[in-house]
Design an enzyme around this catalytic site. Sequence first.
Site: not given
Ligand code: RAM
Length: 908
Positions: A467, A776
């Site tokens: 990502e 996260e």
């Molecule tokens: C995830 C990302 C990010 C977020 C989006 C919506 O894949 O890691 O943190 O902003 O989604």
Amino acid sequence: MTKITNLTCEYRTNPIGIDIVNPRLSWQMQTERQGARQTAYRILVASTIEQLTEDKADYLDSDKIESDQSVQVAYEGQALTSRQRVYWKVQVWDETGTMNESDVAWFEMGLLESDDWQSQWIGANLSGGVQSMIPVPYFRKDFALEGDITSARLYITALGVFECSINGQAASNDVFAPGWTDYNKRVQYLTYDVTSLLKSGDNTIGAVLGDGWAAGYVAWAGRQNYVDRPQLMAQLEVTFGDGTRKTIASDGSWMYQYGPITHSDFQMGEAYDARKERQTTDTSDWMPVQIFSHTNIDLTAQIGPTVQQIQELSSVIDPIDRGGMSRSRWVFDLGQNMVGRVRFKGIAPAGTTVTFRFAEILDADDTLYTTNLRSARATDYYTFKGEGEETWESKFTFHGFRYVEIEGYHGDVSKDTITGIVLHSAMKQTGTFECSDPLLNQLQSNILWGQKGNFLELPTDCPQRDERLGWTGDIQVFAETATFNMDIAGFMTRWALNVRDAQNPDGSVPAVVPYAGNVPTDGGPAWADATIICPWTVYKSYGDKRILEENYESMNRFMDFIVENSPGYIRCAPDYEGWHGFGDWLSVNANTPRDFIGTAFLAYDASLMVKIASVLDKPDDVAHYQQLFEDTKAAFANHYLVGSEVSPVAVQASELRRELDAADKLTQGNLAKVDYGDISSTVFNTDLFTPTQTAYVLALYFDLLPDDLRSAAIDELVADIEGRGTHLSTGFVGSPYLNYVLSQNGRLDTAYDLLNQKTWPSWLYAVTQGATTIWERWDGWTEDKGFQTPEMNSFNHYAYGAIGAWMYSTIAGINIDPLQPGYKHFSLSPQPGGGLAYAHATLETAYGEIVSDWKYDGNTFTYNVVVPPNTTATVTLPVTGKGQLNGKAVQGQSHLLDAGQYEFVVEI
Ligand code: RAM
């Protein structure tokens, strides 16, 4: 004694190769004298140092200007042209009328005109495809120089990432240059002073070119997103004693060959076969390069810091062999989840291949947990040439990891076998925060490391899985905290340019910048709004008015887009056909309607535009945005607050969206459903939605409630928190403001309770689990459920680290005054609580270092502060009692201080 120091130009010391024609100059007064401030300055800019020695200046002599401005004074002298180097100094008069003079500094222009470039884009023959990686090409050009070389500059860039050397010596320490911009439109170039690397006679310039972002894997989009192979452009300009100049420019006469790097990719990793290192100087097998033309790509001088090697980490344990009898799978623990690469040292027979794998965390059986990296293979290979001790470091890849596993190496292994090399954009660390609770100190460390790992050329969501994108929402929530930890002004100036490049013709701004495909082209509420929020944040922290000027037009276009798409000022209403946004991403069983978030952010943006337009002195725009704010606030009240007349259709539509949100497993935490019982609210219309913490937080923080509903909103927010056993339920959107809303509305106690909460969801839960970066998700791993879904479970995501700003500004009390931004004036108003015995924070500002340091000792409260020269601070003591200031009796809680060091002692 006052010294005038820290002369900077565009946030850099003696920058070379800038293309800003009226660069901003800053300096600092260094003195401990109380009340030190600047009353006047004179800037002298000249083409030679000698002139300055005599106070002469052929480029600019500002004369004495009565002013206290010492930060970002724009150069307004004789026009600066390509390659021009100028020297400058500043004379500063202080409050006693004494003049002090700085040493001499300089800055040098890059190539300002497109026809300054004589070089061509070059590359190797095409190999590789969308999914197949290629060997890394090496380029070279031999050339002869005659005469005495007085100076030489290398202007260089790539579509890809490069390293360059002259006569075998590296031209710079930059890593992953030229960074990531939208290469369809723009690429940055670097300028290096390479005078000392050249000699009269035969010379060779060489460059090696990795795929980087331009040709390598980006997120889940495969390879070759901008170009089908990496390309290089270089221009070496050598000036001789007689003033003549010779240019060696990349063109069809350059040659290429492959070498030991058999593939290299950010996400996949790198393979190095040392047997393929060239042992000969014979270049007869080198092949001619191909030429490419890219007339649409703007060449822009590097803005902000480049990536560099910042620090090294060693294994904190003796490596453990997890390979069983074969004794060949060693696991190292660097003690810190970090981003960068490793250096490996070993001895083995030629042809032995060692495999390196990387992980942020260990699985239950103590092996590397890599499922959460998704398709990022994150694996390196080194093959020995078998010539004694060999040392290797990868060149064009990076990984996010704490644990390293090496497999296939049978030699002796010790802690020194592997060294972690931390890479990030070379921003200066400006802030420190420490307090009496070790868990909060670890939280601060985790936030800082999250910033290191994700401020690598651009602000990313995460550094490890497939990502690593510039998610607009993530930096929107984290930017303020980031300004405390490091000087991010230059870094964010560049990213703001990336945002402008990424903005769509209709004014919308994508969810990721640079745009990388497969994500919404309109980022939606709280994501795309970074367009306005981030420059405003930089302005406040650094007093940088230019970032507002440069982005103003783009901000207006963005505002027009959201207003046009928000009938009746309701943004992302359920029947809206465009993208509704990501909601309160990763909240815990608390779905805040997307239109609620959208409408709240529309109002917030409008309120920021009022401030921005006022800084830029645009009264019509101030009035326009003030009206927009009020209209949106009224629409918000009519729609979401108690007693609102919402049509049954709207209720139905919003129910449908609630169901869709609830079904969206990825975005939600996986707590068991909370039973709210009968939902009642005296603030919100519960026919339309179930109020959430984030709903209260946005309404309060963005000033969307009538005064008579504010205290009920706070009470209901606190009741929700308490109803969840003193837990938050907020996702990315609500979390940054949650504690502010509490502490600013009389509930400091609840804010501290949340901060001190150790069971999840909470900031300290991950800390109690040994986290060394911010996760996260609140529940990235839990005792009862183990790992969250590997589809989305990063252990290095800075978004929830946004609590850091509250720690600096509320616990330690350092607060910006937006009317005198950049800490020209600031407030020191610590709000102790939560059982803390002391807090100590420092912040290096453009004027010098602020210190805020309080402690309790029995009934004595001591507060030590430092106010930098040429600034003032308003101190608000959190306690009352018999007080002393620097040993003399003093009354009252509020004190306006000028520069100096102060100690308050209060007997409570
Ligand atoms: C995830 C990302 C990010 C977020 C989006 C919506 O894949 O890691 O943190 O902003 O989604």
